[in-house]
Write a protein that holds these residues in place. Structure first.
Motif, PDB file in Angstrom:
ATOM      1  N   PRO A 214      -3.995   2.690   4.021  1.00 22.22           N
ATOM      2  CA  PRO A 214      -3.370   1.888   2.971  1.00 22.22           C
ATOM      3  C   PRO A 214      -4.127   0.613   2.621  1.00 22.22           C
ATOM      4  N   ALA A 215      -4.756  -0.049   3.601  1.00 21.36           N
ATOM      5  CA  ALA A 215      -5.481  -1.293   3.319  1.00 21.36           C
ATOM      6  C   ALA A 215      -6.637  -1.044   2.357  1.00 21.36           C
ATOM      7  N   ALA A 216      -7.343   0.070   2.521  1.00 17.20           N
ATOM      8  CA  ALA A 216      -8.440   0.412   1.617  1.00 17.20           C
ATOM      9  C   ALA A 216      -7.914   0.758   0.231  1.00 17.20           C
TER      10      ALA A 216
ATOM     11  N   GLY B 127     -17.324   6.107   2.039  1.00 17.98           N
ATOM     12  CA  GLY B 127     -16.244   5.140   1.954  1.00 17.98           C
ATOM     13  C   GLY B 127     -15.914   4.742   0.523  1.00 17.98           C
ATOM     14  N   LEU B 128     -15.557   3.466   0.330  1.00 15.97           N
ATOM     15  CA  LEU B 128     -15.154   2.992  -0.996  1.00 15.97           C
ATOM     16  C   LEU B 128     -16.286   3.060  -2.008  1.00 15.97           C
TER      17      LEU B 128
ATOM     18  N   VAL C 102      -8.768  -9.906  -1.055  1.00 13.69           N
ATOM     19  CA  VAL C 102      -9.739  -8.870  -1.399  1.00 13.69           C
ATOM     20  C   VAL C 102     -10.948  -9.543  -2.023  1.00 13.69           C
ATOM     21  N   SER C 103     -12.160  -9.153  -1.591  1.00 15.73           N
ATOM     22  CA  SER C 103     -13.402  -9.747  -2.091  1.00 15.73           C
ATOM     23  C   SER C 103     -14.104  -8.827  -3.070  1.00 15.73           C
TER      24      SER C 103
ATOM     25  N   GLY D 244       0.823  -1.211   0.000  1.00 18.08           N
ATOM     26  CA  GLY D 244       0.000   0.000   0.000  1.00 18.08           C
ATOM     27  C   GLY D 244       0.854   1.256   0.000  1.00 18.08           C
ATOM     28  N   VAL D 245       1.969   1.236   0.738  1.00 16.31           N
ATOM     29  CA  VAL D 245       2.896   2.373   0.734  1.00 16.31           C
ATOM     30  C   VAL D 245       3.506   2.569  -0.651  1.00 16.31           C
TER      31      VAL D 245
END
Length: 430
Positions: free
Chosen positions: A249-251, A389-390, A330-331, A32-33
Protein backbone atom coordinates in the motif's frame (compact mmCIF):
# COMPACT_ATOMS: atom_id res chain seq x y z
CA UNK A 1 -16.22 26.80 -21.82
CA UNK A 2 -17.05 28.48 -18.50
CA UNK A 3 -19.01 25.41 -17.42
CA UNK A 4 -16.17 23.14 -18.50
CA UNK A 5 -13.76 25.33 -16.53
CA UNK A 6 -15.92 24.78 -13.44
CA UNK A 7 -15.96 21.05 -14.19
CA UNK A 8 -12.19 20.78 -14.50
CA UNK A 9 -11.52 23.11 -11.57
CA UNK A 10 -13.67 20.82 -9.46
CA UNK A 11 -11.66 17.82 -10.63
CA UNK A 12 -8.38 19.50 -9.70
CA UNK A 13 -9.72 20.61 -6.31
CA UNK A 14 -10.82 17.06 -5.51
CA UNK A 15 -7.68 15.42 -6.87
CA UNK A 16 -5.35 17.70 -4.96
CA UNK A 17 -7.48 18.50 -1.92
CA UNK A 18 -8.63 15.00 -0.95
CA UNK A 19 -5.14 13.53 -0.81
CA UNK A 20 -3.77 15.57 2.14
CA UNK A 21 -7.14 15.53 3.91
CA UNK A 22 -7.51 11.75 3.77
CA UNK A 23 -3.84 11.19 4.56
CA UNK A 24 -4.24 13.40 7.64
CA UNK A 25 -7.50 11.79 8.75
CA UNK A 26 -6.70 8.14 8.05
CA UNK A 27 -2.93 7.86 7.75
CA UNK A 28 -0.90 6.39 4.91
CA UNK A 29 -1.88 2.76 5.44
CA UNK A 30 -5.66 3.28 5.59
CA UNK A 31 -5.55 5.72 2.69
CA UNK A 32 -3.71 3.09 0.64
CA UNK A 33 -6.48 0.60 1.47
CA UNK A 34 -9.09 3.16 0.33
CA UNK A 35 -7.27 3.58 -2.99
CA UNK A 36 -7.14 -0.18 -3.52
CA UNK A 37 -10.81 -0.73 -2.68
CA UNK A 38 -11.91 2.26 -4.78
CA UNK A 39 -10.10 0.81 -7.77
CA UNK A 40 -12.19 -2.38 -7.84
CA UNK A 41 -15.73 -1.01 -8.56
CA UNK A 42 -14.37 1.33 -11.23
CA UNK A 43 -14.49 -1.53 -13.71
CA UNK A 44 -18.26 -1.78 -13.16
CA UNK A 45 -18.71 1.80 -14.38
CA UNK A 46 -19.24 0.27 -17.82
CA UNK A 47 -21.76 -2.36 -16.75
CA UNK A 48 -24.38 -0.65 -18.94
CA UNK A 49 -22.34 -1.82 -21.98
CA UNK A 50 -21.77 1.79 -23.03
CA UNK A 51 -25.42 2.58 -23.74
CA UNK A 52 -25.69 5.61 -21.43
CA UNK A 53 -22.56 7.10 -22.96
CA UNK A 54 -23.67 6.61 -26.55
CA UNK A 55 -27.20 7.82 -25.71
CA UNK A 56 -25.85 11.27 -24.79
CA UNK A 57 -24.39 11.88 -28.26
CA UNK A 58 -27.22 10.02 -29.98
CA UNK A 59 -29.96 12.13 -28.37
CA UNK A 60 -28.10 15.37 -29.11
CA UNK A 61 -27.90 14.52 -32.81
CA UNK A 62 -31.53 13.36 -32.90
CA UNK A 63 -32.92 16.51 -31.32
CA UNK A 64 -30.64 18.72 -33.45
CA UNK A 65 -32.21 17.04 -36.47
CA UNK A 66 -35.73 17.71 -35.20
CA UNK A 67 -36.38 14.09 -34.20
CA UNK A 68 -37.66 14.30 -30.62
CA UNK A 69 -39.65 11.07 -30.86
CA UNK A 70 -36.48 9.18 -31.70
CA UNK A 71 -34.66 10.84 -28.79
CA UNK A 72 -37.44 9.82 -26.39
CA UNK A 73 -37.30 6.27 -27.72
CA UNK A 74 -33.55 6.19 -27.08
CA UNK A 75 -34.08 7.62 -23.58
CA UNK A 76 -36.71 5.04 -22.63
CA UNK A 77 -34.90 2.11 -24.23
CA UNK A 78 -31.68 2.72 -22.33
CA UNK A 79 -33.62 3.28 -19.08
CA UNK A 80 -35.36 -0.08 -19.56
CA UNK A 81 -32.01 -1.74 -20.21
CA UNK A 82 -30.55 -0.32 -17.00
CA UNK A 83 -33.52 -1.56 -15.00
CA UNK A 84 -32.95 -5.04 -16.40
CA UNK A 85 -29.17 -5.24 -16.04
CA UNK A 86 -28.42 -3.40 -12.80
CA UNK A 87 -30.30 -5.65 -10.33
CA UNK A 88 -28.53 -8.68 -11.80
CA UNK A 89 -25.19 -6.91 -11.56
CA UNK A 90 -25.74 -5.96 -7.93
CA UNK A 91 -26.76 -9.48 -6.95
CA UNK A 92 -23.82 -11.20 -8.65
CA UNK A 93 -21.31 -8.64 -7.37
CA UNK A 94 -22.45 -8.90 -3.77
CA UNK A 95 -22.26 -12.69 -4.00
CA UNK A 96 -18.69 -12.48 -5.32
CA UNK A 97 -17.60 -9.88 -2.77
CA UNK A 98 -18.90 -11.97 0.12
CA UNK A 99 -17.18 -15.12 -1.10
CA UNK A 100 -13.65 -13.70 -1.49
CA UNK A 101 -11.03 -13.18 1.21
CA UNK A 102 -10.41 -9.53 0.34
CA UNK A 103 -7.64 -8.96 2.89
CA UNK A 104 -5.54 -11.64 1.22
CA UNK A 105 -6.59 -11.05 -2.39
CA UNK A 106 -5.91 -7.29 -2.31
CA UNK A 107 -3.06 -7.36 0.24
CA UNK A 108 -5.01 -5.16 2.68
CA UNK A 109 -2.92 -6.13 5.68
CA UNK A 110 -4.85 -6.04 8.95
CA UNK A 111 -7.92 -4.29 7.52
CA UNK A 112 -11.01 -6.33 8.41
CA UNK A 113 -12.72 -8.41 5.73
CA UNK A 114 -16.18 -7.34 6.89
CA UNK A 115 -15.37 -3.64 6.60
CA UNK A 116 -13.73 -4.16 3.21
CA UNK A 117 -16.86 -5.93 1.93
CA UNK A 118 -19.10 -3.14 3.23
CA UNK A 119 -16.96 -0.50 1.50
CA UNK A 120 -16.99 -2.40 -1.79
CA UNK A 121 -20.77 -2.91 -1.74
CA UNK A 122 -21.39 0.78 -1.02
CA UNK A 123 -18.99 1.80 -3.79
CA UNK A 124 -20.72 -0.69 -6.11
CA UNK A 125 -24.10 0.96 -5.43
CA UNK A 126 -22.49 4.33 -6.11
CA UNK A 127 -21.35 3.09 -9.50
CA UNK A 128 -24.82 1.77 -10.32
CA UNK A 129 -26.47 5.07 -9.40
CA UNK A 130 -23.94 6.83 -11.63
CA UNK A 131 -25.32 4.98 -14.68
CA UNK A 132 -28.73 6.53 -14.10
CA UNK A 133 -27.11 9.92 -13.52
CA UNK A 134 -25.39 9.65 -16.93
CA UNK A 135 -28.68 8.85 -18.64
CA UNK A 136 -30.36 11.86 -17.05
CA UNK A 137 -27.39 13.93 -18.28
CA UNK A 138 -28.24 12.70 -21.78
CA UNK A 139 -31.67 14.26 -21.39
CA UNK A 140 -30.11 17.55 -20.30
CA UNK A 141 -27.59 17.52 -23.15
CA UNK A 142 -29.99 16.66 -25.97
CA UNK A 143 -31.44 20.17 -26.15
CA UNK A 144 -27.94 21.62 -26.30
CA UNK A 145 -27.69 22.41 -22.60
CA UNK A 146 -24.07 21.33 -22.41
CA UNK A 147 -23.24 24.05 -19.89
CA UNK A 148 -25.98 22.89 -17.52
CA UNK A 149 -24.89 19.27 -17.82
CA UNK A 150 -21.25 20.11 -17.07
CA UNK A 151 -22.12 22.44 -14.18
CA UNK A 152 -24.43 19.98 -12.47
CA UNK A 153 -21.91 17.18 -12.89
CA UNK A 154 -19.18 19.33 -11.36
CA UNK A 155 -21.26 20.41 -8.38
CA UNK A 156 -22.44 16.83 -7.80
CA UNK A 157 -18.86 15.53 -7.74
CA UNK A 158 -17.75 18.38 -5.50
CA UNK A 159 -20.53 17.58 -3.03
CA UNK A 160 -19.55 13.91 -3.10
CA UNK A 161 -15.89 14.74 -2.44
CA UNK A 162 -16.82 17.06 0.41
CA UNK A 163 -19.01 14.34 1.90
CA UNK A 164 -16.06 11.90 1.90
CA UNK A 165 -13.66 14.49 3.34
CA UNK A 166 -16.16 15.61 5.97
CA UNK A 167 -16.85 12.06 7.04
CA UNK A 168 -13.13 11.34 7.42
CA UNK A 169 -12.40 14.56 9.35
CA UNK A 170 -15.26 13.84 11.74
CA UNK A 171 -13.64 10.53 12.62
CA UNK A 172 -15.50 8.25 10.25
CA UNK A 173 -13.73 5.30 8.69
CA UNK A 174 -13.79 3.96 5.15
CA UNK A 175 -17.32 2.54 5.49
CA UNK A 176 -18.74 5.88 6.61
CA UNK A 177 -16.98 7.69 3.75
CA UNK A 178 -18.36 5.26 1.16
CA UNK A 179 -21.88 5.65 2.60
CA UNK A 180 -21.61 9.45 2.52
CA UNK A 181 -20.52 9.33 -1.13
CA UNK A 182 -23.47 7.09 -2.09
CA UNK A 183 -26.09 9.26 -0.37
CA UNK A 184 -24.71 12.38 -2.03
CA UNK A 185 -24.73 10.73 -5.46
CA UNK A 186 -28.38 9.68 -5.07
CA UNK A 187 -29.44 13.16 -4.00
CA UNK A 188 -27.62 14.70 -6.96
CA UNK A 189 -29.31 12.35 -9.43
CA UNK A 190 -32.78 13.03 -8.05
CA UNK A 191 -32.17 16.78 -8.08
CA UNK A 192 -31.01 16.78 -11.70
CA UNK A 193 -34.01 14.73 -12.83
CA UNK A 194 -36.44 17.11 -11.11
CA UNK A 195 -34.78 20.02 -12.93
CA UNK A 196 -35.00 18.15 -16.25
CA UNK A 197 -38.72 17.51 -15.83
CA UNK A 198 -39.32 21.25 -15.45
CA UNK A 199 -36.99 22.28 -18.29
CA UNK A 200 -38.06 19.57 -20.78
CA UNK A 201 -41.51 18.18 -19.85
CA UNK A 202 -41.50 15.92 -22.93
CA UNK A 203 -38.56 13.96 -21.43
CA UNK A 204 -39.51 11.61 -18.63
CA UNK A 205 -38.05 8.33 -17.46
CA UNK A 206 -40.26 5.39 -18.34
CA UNK A 207 -40.70 2.34 -20.54
CA UNK A 208 -43.58 3.39 -22.81
CA UNK A 209 -41.36 4.19 -25.81
CA UNK A 210 -38.69 1.57 -25.16
CA UNK A 211 -37.82 -0.72 -28.02
CA UNK A 212 -35.71 -3.84 -28.37
CA UNK A 213 -34.98 -2.79 -31.94
CA UNK A 214 -33.56 0.51 -30.67
CA UNK A 215 -31.25 -1.32 -28.27
CA UNK A 216 -30.12 -3.57 -31.11
CA UNK A 217 -29.44 -0.54 -33.33
CA UNK A 218 -27.33 1.10 -30.64
CA UNK A 219 -25.49 -2.08 -29.65
CA UNK A 220 -22.44 -1.87 -31.91
CA UNK A 221 -21.54 1.80 -31.33
CA UNK A 222 -22.35 1.43 -27.62
CA UNK A 223 -20.01 -1.53 -27.13
CA UNK A 224 -17.27 0.27 -29.03
CA UNK A 225 -17.86 3.46 -27.05
CA UNK A 226 -17.58 1.45 -23.84
CA UNK A 227 -14.13 0.14 -24.75
CA UNK A 228 -12.45 3.56 -24.64
CA UNK A 229 -13.22 4.43 -21.00
CA UNK A 230 -12.61 0.79 -20.09
CA UNK A 231 -9.14 1.01 -21.61
CA UNK A 232 -8.43 4.28 -19.85
CA UNK A 233 -9.76 3.01 -16.55
CA UNK A 234 -7.62 -0.10 -16.83
CA UNK A 235 -4.55 2.05 -17.37
CA UNK A 236 -5.43 4.18 -14.35
CA UNK A 237 -6.49 1.51 -11.86
CA UNK A 238 -4.62 -1.66 -12.85
CA UNK A 239 -1.14 -0.28 -12.01
CA UNK A 240 -2.38 0.59 -8.51
CA UNK A 241 -3.57 -2.96 -7.94
CA UNK A 242 -0.39 -4.47 -9.40
CA UNK A 243 1.83 -2.22 -7.28
CA UNK A 244 -0.29 -2.95 -4.20
CA UNK A 245 0.05 -6.72 -4.65
CA UNK A 246 3.75 -6.74 -5.60
CA UNK A 247 5.10 -3.93 -3.40
CA UNK A 248 2.41 -2.84 -0.91
CA UNK A 249 0.00 0.00 0.00
CA UNK A 250 2.80 2.51 0.73
CA UNK A 251 4.11 2.19 -2.84
CA UNK A 252 0.54 2.64 -4.11
CA UNK A 253 0.42 6.01 -2.37
CA UNK A 254 3.71 7.10 -3.98
CA UNK A 255 2.56 6.10 -7.46
CA UNK A 256 -0.97 7.47 -7.04
CA UNK A 257 0.00 10.84 -5.57
CA UNK A 258 2.70 11.47 -8.17
CA UNK A 259 0.42 10.53 -11.04
CA UNK A 260 -2.49 12.51 -9.59
CA UNK A 261 -0.35 15.67 -9.46
CA UNK A 262 0.84 15.10 -13.04
CA UNK A 263 -2.67 14.32 -14.28
CA UNK A 264 -3.99 17.68 -13.15
CA UNK A 265 -2.81 18.73 -16.60
CA UNK A 266 -5.50 16.58 -18.17
CA UNK A 267 -7.99 19.08 -16.77
CA UNK A 268 -6.82 21.53 -19.43
CA UNK A 269 -7.34 19.16 -22.34
CA UNK A 270 -10.56 17.86 -20.78
CA UNK A 271 -11.80 21.46 -20.67
CA UNK A 272 -11.03 21.84 -24.36
CA UNK A 273 -12.44 18.41 -25.22
CA UNK A 274 -15.65 18.99 -23.32
CA UNK A 275 -16.13 22.43 -24.84
CA UNK A 276 -15.95 21.24 -28.45
CA UNK A 277 -17.48 17.77 -28.07
CA UNK A 278 -21.00 18.96 -28.80
CA UNK A 279 -19.73 21.04 -31.74
CA UNK A 280 -18.34 17.92 -33.41
CA UNK A 281 -21.69 16.12 -32.98
CA UNK A 282 -23.69 19.06 -34.32
CA UNK A 283 -21.36 19.57 -37.30
CA UNK A 284 -21.60 15.90 -38.19
CA UNK A 285 -25.37 15.84 -37.70
CA UNK A 286 -25.71 18.82 -40.03
CA UNK A 287 -23.28 17.29 -42.57
CA UNK A 288 -21.05 20.38 -42.29
CA UNK A 289 -17.55 19.21 -43.25
CA UNK A 290 -16.03 22.70 -43.12
CA UNK A 291 -17.22 23.22 -39.56
CA UNK A 292 -15.94 19.77 -38.59
CA UNK A 293 -12.42 20.51 -39.83
CA UNK A 294 -12.35 24.03 -38.44
CA UNK A 295 -13.22 22.85 -34.92
CA UNK A 296 -10.64 20.07 -35.21
CA UNK A 297 -7.88 22.45 -36.33
CA UNK A 298 -8.30 24.89 -33.46
CA UNK A 299 -8.86 22.06 -30.99
CA UNK A 300 -5.54 20.40 -31.86
CA UNK A 301 -3.53 23.62 -31.76
CA UNK A 302 -4.94 24.65 -28.39
CA UNK A 303 -4.32 21.17 -26.99
CA UNK A 304 -0.65 21.11 -28.01
CA UNK A 305 -0.05 24.55 -26.51
CA UNK A 306 -1.69 23.44 -23.25
CA UNK A 307 0.51 20.34 -22.98
CA UNK A 308 3.72 22.35 -23.32
CA UNK A 309 2.56 25.11 -20.97
CA UNK A 310 1.73 22.59 -18.24
CA UNK A 311 4.40 19.88 -18.51
CA UNK A 312 7.55 22.03 -18.60
CA UNK A 313 6.88 24.08 -15.42
CA UNK A 314 5.66 20.96 -13.58
CA UNK A 315 8.98 19.21 -14.19
CA UNK A 316 11.11 22.25 -13.38
CA UNK A 317 9.37 22.83 -10.02
CA UNK A 318 8.71 19.18 -9.17
CA UNK A 319 10.47 19.12 -5.78
CA UNK A 320 8.65 22.01 -4.04
CA UNK A 321 5.34 21.00 -5.61
CA UNK A 322 5.58 17.43 -4.31
CA UNK A 323 6.64 18.60 -0.84
CA UNK A 324 3.67 20.98 -0.72
CA UNK A 325 1.24 18.45 -2.16
CA UNK A 326 2.06 15.54 0.15
CA UNK A 327 3.36 17.43 3.22
CA UNK A 328 6.78 15.92 2.56
CA UNK A 329 5.59 12.31 2.72
CA UNK A 330 6.32 11.60 -0.96
CA UNK A 331 9.36 12.86 -2.91
CA UNK A 332 9.82 13.63 -6.62
CA UNK A 333 12.43 11.12 -7.78
CA UNK A 334 13.74 10.76 -11.33
CA UNK A 335 13.47 8.97 -13.69
CA UNK A 336 10.11 7.95 -12.19
CA UNK A 337 8.71 11.49 -12.05
CA UNK A 338 9.84 12.37 -15.59
CA UNK A 339 8.28 9.21 -17.02
CA UNK A 340 4.98 9.98 -15.29
CA UNK A 341 4.92 13.48 -16.80
CA UNK A 342 5.68 12.16 -20.30
CA UNK A 343 2.96 9.53 -19.91
CA UNK A 344 0.38 12.17 -19.02
CA UNK A 345 1.51 14.37 -21.93
CA UNK A 346 0.97 11.45 -24.34
CA UNK A 347 -2.47 10.82 -22.82
CA UNK A 348 -3.42 14.48 -23.24
CA UNK A 349 -2.40 14.36 -26.90
CA UNK A 350 -4.26 11.20 -27.88
CA UNK A 351 -7.41 12.21 -25.99
CA UNK A 352 -7.78 15.24 -28.26
CA UNK A 353 -8.04 12.87 -31.24
CA UNK A 354 -10.34 10.42 -29.47
CA UNK A 355 -12.83 13.20 -28.69
CA UNK A 356 -13.97 13.92 -32.27
CA UNK A 357 -13.89 10.22 -33.12
CA UNK A 358 -16.31 9.38 -30.31
CA UNK A 359 -18.45 12.48 -30.85
CA UNK A 360 -19.27 11.43 -34.42
CA UNK A 361 -19.39 7.68 -33.70
CA UNK A 362 -16.25 6.92 -35.73
CA UNK A 363 -14.51 5.36 -32.75
CA UNK A 364 -14.86 1.62 -33.39
CA UNK A 365 -11.35 0.95 -34.77
CA UNK A 366 -9.68 3.19 -32.21
CA UNK A 367 -11.62 1.60 -29.35
CA UNK A 368 -10.81 -1.96 -30.38
CA UNK A 369 -7.09 -1.36 -30.91
CA UNK A 370 -6.60 0.80 -27.82
CA UNK A 371 -8.18 -1.94 -25.70
CA UNK A 372 -5.72 -4.49 -27.07
CA UNK A 373 -2.84 -2.12 -26.35
CA UNK A 374 -4.13 -1.54 -22.81
CA UNK A 375 -4.43 -5.27 -22.12
CA UNK A 376 -0.88 -5.81 -23.31
CA UNK A 377 0.16 -2.84 -21.20
CA UNK A 378 -1.20 -4.38 -18.02
CA UNK A 379 0.89 -7.49 -18.62
CA UNK A 380 3.90 -5.29 -19.35
CA UNK A 381 3.25 -3.33 -16.15
CA UNK A 382 3.22 -6.50 -14.09
CA UNK A 383 6.53 -7.74 -15.54
CA UNK A 384 8.26 -4.36 -15.32
CA UNK A 385 7.01 -3.73 -11.76
CA UNK A 386 8.13 -7.18 -10.68
CA UNK A 387 11.67 -6.55 -11.93
CA UNK A 388 12.14 -2.76 -11.68
CA UNK A 389 9.66 -1.57 -9.03
CA UNK A 390 7.97 1.82 -9.43
CA UNK A 391 10.29 2.85 -12.28
CA UNK A 392 9.19 -0.24 -14.15
CA UNK A 393 5.51 0.58 -13.66
CA UNK A 394 6.07 4.13 -14.95
CA UNK A 395 8.04 2.89 -17.96
CA UNK A 396 5.30 0.43 -18.87
CA UNK A 397 2.61 3.14 -18.76
CA UNK A 398 4.74 5.48 -20.88
CA UNK A 399 5.13 2.75 -23.50
CA UNK A 400 1.39 2.06 -23.59
CA UNK A 401 0.26 5.69 -23.90
CA UNK A 402 2.92 6.30 -26.54
CA UNK A 403 1.52 3.41 -28.58
CA UNK A 404 -2.06 4.76 -28.25
CA UNK A 405 -0.83 8.18 -29.38
CA UNK A 406 0.67 6.66 -32.53
CA UNK A 407 -2.62 4.82 -33.14
CA UNK A 408 -4.71 7.99 -32.77
CA UNK A 409 -2.56 9.91 -35.23
CA UNK A 410 -3.01 7.13 -37.77
CA UNK A 411 -6.82 7.44 -37.53
CA UNK A 412 -7.17 11.18 -38.10
CA UNK A 413 -8.55 10.48 -41.58
CA UNK A 414 -11.72 9.03 -39.99
CA UNK A 415 -12.80 12.49 -38.78
CA UNK A 416 -14.82 13.31 -41.88
CA UNK A 417 -18.31 12.95 -43.34
CA UNK A 418 -19.11 9.83 -45.37
CA UNK A 419 -20.10 11.91 -48.42
CA UNK A 420 -20.76 15.65 -48.82
CA UNK A 421 -24.10 15.03 -50.57
CA UNK A 422 -25.66 13.04 -47.72
CA UNK A 423 -28.30 14.57 -45.49
CA UNK A 424 -27.56 14.89 -41.76
CA UNK A 425 -29.62 11.80 -40.93
CA UNK A 426 -28.05 9.73 -43.72
CA UNK A 427 -24.55 10.83 -42.68
CA UNK A 428 -25.25 9.87 -39.08
CA UNK A 429 -26.57 6.46 -40.09
CA UNK A 430 -23.60 5.84 -42.34
Amino acid sequence: MSAQFLNQATTIILQIGLVPVLLYAWGKQSYGVWLLLSAVPTYLTFSDFGFTLIAKNEMLMQVAGGRREEALRTFHSVFALLNLVMPCLIGLSVLLICSVDLSHALNLGEYANGDARAVLILLLLNVVSYQYFLLICGGVRCENRLAMEASWGALSRLAEGLAVAGSALLGGGLVAAAAAALITKLLGSVGLYLWLRKASPWLSLGHAKSSAAEIKRLLKPALAFMLMPISQSMLIQAPLMIIGVLIGPAAVVTFATTRTLARTGTAITNLLNGTVQGEYSIAFGRANQAMLHKVLRYHQRAGLAAIIAFSVPLYLFRDPLMRLYTHGQVSAVDPFFLMVILTVAAEMMWSSIATPLSSINRHVTFANLSLLISLAGIGLCYVFTLHFGLNGAAAAMLTVHGAILVLSQGLRHAIRLPHPSLTAREAHSA
